[in-house]
Design a protein around this motif. Structure first.
Motif, mmCIF file in Angstrom:
data_model
loop_
_atom_site.group_PDB
_atom_site.id
_atom_site.type_symbol
_atom_site.label_atom_id
_atom_site.label_comp_id
_atom_site.label_asym_id
_atom_site.label_seq_id
_atom_site.Cartn_x
_atom_site.Cartn_y
_atom_site.Cartn_z
ATOM 1 N N THR A 38 0.833 -1.211 0.000
ATOM 2 C CA THR A 38 0.000 0.000 0.000
ATOM 3 C C THR A 38 0.863 1.255 0.000
ATOM 4 O O THR A 38 2.045 1.214 0.326
ATOM 5 C CB THR A 38 -0.926 0.051 1.242
ATOM 6 N N SER A 39 0.232 2.357 -0.308
ATOM 7 C CA SER A 39 0.958 3.625 -0.322
ATOM 8 C C SER A 39 1.190 4.174 1.088
ATOM 9 O O SER A 39 2.130 4.925 1.318
ATOM 10 C CB SER A 39 0.180 4.654 -1.140
ATOM 11 N N TYR A 40 0.356 3.806 2.036
ATOM 12 C CA TYR A 40 0.480 4.326 3.403
ATOM 13 C C TYR A 40 1.273 3.386 4.313
ATOM 14 O O TYR A 40 1.493 3.682 5.485
ATOM 15 C CB TYR A 40 -0.900 4.594 4.014
ATOM 16 N N GLY A 41 1.746 2.267 3.796
ATOM 17 C CA GLY A 41 2.480 1.291 4.603
ATOM 18 C C GLY A 41 3.759 1.846 5.198
ATOM 19 O O GLY A 41 4.107 1.537 6.340
ATOM 20 N N GLU A 42 4.458 2.673 4.434
ATOM 21 C CA GLU A 42 5.716 3.239 4.943
ATOM 22 C C GLU A 42 5.466 4.130 6.152
ATOM 23 O O GLU A 42 6.213 4.102 7.132
ATOM 24 C CB GLU A 42 6.429 4.024 3.853
ATOM 25 N N THR A 43 4.405 4.916 6.102
ATOM 26 C CA THR A 43 4.061 5.790 7.231
ATOM 27 C C THR A 43 3.725 4.968 8.465
ATOM 28 O O THR A 43 4.197 5.270 9.570
ATOM 29 C CB THR A 43 2.864 6.692 6.855
ATOM 30 N N LEU A 44 2.919 3.912 8.297
ATOM 31 C CA LEU A 44 2.572 3.052 9.428
ATOM 32 C C LEU A 44 3.793 2.353 10.004
ATOM 33 O O LEU A 44 3.956 2.257 11.226
ATOM 34 C CB LEU A 44 1.537 2.003 9.002
ATOM 35 N N HIS A 45 4.664 1.853 9.133
ATOM 36 C CA HIS A 45 5.842 1.127 9.598
ATOM 37 C C HIS A 45 6.802 2.065 10.328
ATOM 38 O O HIS A 45 7.376 1.700 11.349
ATOM 39 C CB HIS A 45 6.538 0.443 8.417
ATOM 40 N N SER A 46 6.933 3.270 9.835
ATOM 41 C CA SER A 46 7.794 4.258 10.482
ATOM 42 C C SER A 46 7.247 4.652 11.858
ATOM 43 O O SER A 46 7.990 4.718 12.837
ATOM 44 C CB SER A 46 7.915 5.488 9.588
ATOM 45 N N ALA A 47 5.959 4.907 11.930
ATOM 46 C CA ALA A 47 5.346 5.250 13.220
ATOM 47 C C ALA A 47 5.422 4.061 14.179
ATOM 48 O O ALA A 47 5.712 4.224 15.374
ATOM 49 C CB ALA A 47 3.899 5.671 13.018
ATOM 50 N N GLY A 48 5.194 2.870 13.648
ATOM 51 C CA GLY A 48 5.267 1.669 14.476
ATOM 52 C C GLY A 48 6.654 1.434 15.035
ATOM 53 O O GLY A 48 6.813 0.930 16.151
ATOM 54 N N ALA A 49 7.680 1.811 14.270
ATOM 55 C CA ALA A 49 9.057 1.655 14.750
ATOM 56 C C ALA A 49 9.296 2.512 15.990
ATOM 57 O O ALA A 49 9.939 2.073 16.947
ATOM 58 C CB ALA A 49 10.041 2.035 13.651
ATOM 59 N N ARG A 50 8.749 3.698 15.970
ATOM 60 C CA ARG A 50 8.900 4.581 17.133
ATOM 61 C C ARG A 50 8.172 4.011 18.355
ATOM 62 O O ARG A 50 8.673 4.063 19.475
ATOM 63 C CB ARG A 50 8.390 5.975 16.794
ATOM 64 N N VAL A 51 6.989 3.481 18.124
ATOM 65 C CA VAL A 51 6.208 2.895 19.221
ATOM 66 C C VAL A 51 6.912 1.654 19.759
ATOM 67 O O VAL A 51 7.005 1.447 20.974
ATOM 68 C CB VAL A 51 4.769 2.569 18.757
ATOM 69 N N MET A 52 7.435 0.813 18.868
ATOM 70 C CA MET A 52 8.157 -0.392 19.287
ATOM 71 C C MET A 52 9.394 -0.017 20.097
ATOM 72 O O MET A 52 9.688 -0.643 21.114
ATOM 73 C CB MET A 52 8.553 -1.220 18.052
ATOM 74 N N TYR A 53 10.102 1.008 19.679
ATOM 75 C CA TYR A 53 11.292 1.442 20.407
ATOM 76 C C TYR A 53 10.900 1.951 21.799
ATOM 77 O O TYR A 53 11.551 1.635 22.788
ATOM 78 C CB TYR A 53 12.035 2.525 19.625
ATOM 79 N N GLY A 54 9.811 2.704 21.857
ATOM 80 C CA GLY A 54 9.305 3.170 23.153
ATOM 81 C C GLY A 54 8.899 2.016 24.047
ATOM 82 O O GLY A 54 9.134 2.040 25.257
ATOM 83 N N ALA A 55 8.300 0.976 23.463
ATOM 84 C CA ALA A 55 7.915 -0.204 24.246
ATOM 85 C C ALA A 55 9.149 -0.914 24.787
ATOM 86 O O ALA A 55 9.134 -1.428 25.908
ATOM 87 C CB ALA A 55 7.075 -1.156 23.388
ATOM 88 N N SER A 56 10.236 -0.921 24.023
ATOM 89 C CA SER A 56 11.481 -1.536 24.492
ATOM 90 C C SER A 56 12.077 -0.747 25.661
ATOM 91 O O SER A 56 12.594 -1.328 26.612
ATOM 92 C CB SER A 56 12.494 -1.637 23.354
ATOM 93 N N ILE A 57 11.984 0.566 25.586
ATOM 94 C CA ILE A 57 12.451 1.407 26.693
ATOM 95 C C ILE A 57 11.583 1.176 27.932
ATOM 96 O O ILE A 57 12.092 1.084 29.054
ATOM 97 C CB ILE A 57 12.466 2.894 26.282
#
Length: 120
Positions: A38-57
């Motif tokens: 999809t065209s919006y997949g990159e935006t979701l994956h980028s935002a999800g990376a930030r959330v995943m990193y926050g969850a690791s912290i």
């Protein structure tokens, strides 16, 4: 009795942090699929990376809070710190667009997170 309740609360916070981390890593796999289709997949994956990193912290914080006051084993802190290192490597690999390592590392992280969740 108050000590048991405090220990149980710390255990709950640690379990919630591991669950959140596992869920965010799984959602990253879903958004990686959307990234390819999809065209919006990159935006979701980028935002999800930030959330995943926050969850690791958050996992590191929960592990420290569960360990330090009670004087228990520091093993959960080492596990959580290891996840934070893996998450950092994962972010760098994603930014550098190295999917040959980024994807298998994501699978490994999900498996290790599920294992950590099952141990709790």
């Amino acid at each position: 009795m108050a000590t048991q309740a405090t220990a149980q609360r710390r255990f709950s916070f640690l379990q919630i942090a591991i669950t959140l981390q596992t869920l965010t890593i799984f959602l990253q796999a879903v958004s990686a699929g959307l990234l390819l289709t999809t065209s919006y997949g990159e935006t979701l994956h980028s935002a999800g990376a930030r959330v995943m990193y926050g969850a690791s912290i958050l996992y590191v914080l929960a592990a420290v809070l569960a360990w330090k006051p009670g004087g228990g084993s520091p093993r959960p802190v080492w596990h959580a710190s290891g996840f934070l290192v893996l998450a950092s490597v994962q972010v760098v690999l994603g930014i550098a667009h190295i999917p040959s390592v980024h994807l298998p590392l994501g699978v490994l992280m999900f498996g290790l997170s599920v294992l950590a969740l099952a141990r709790r």
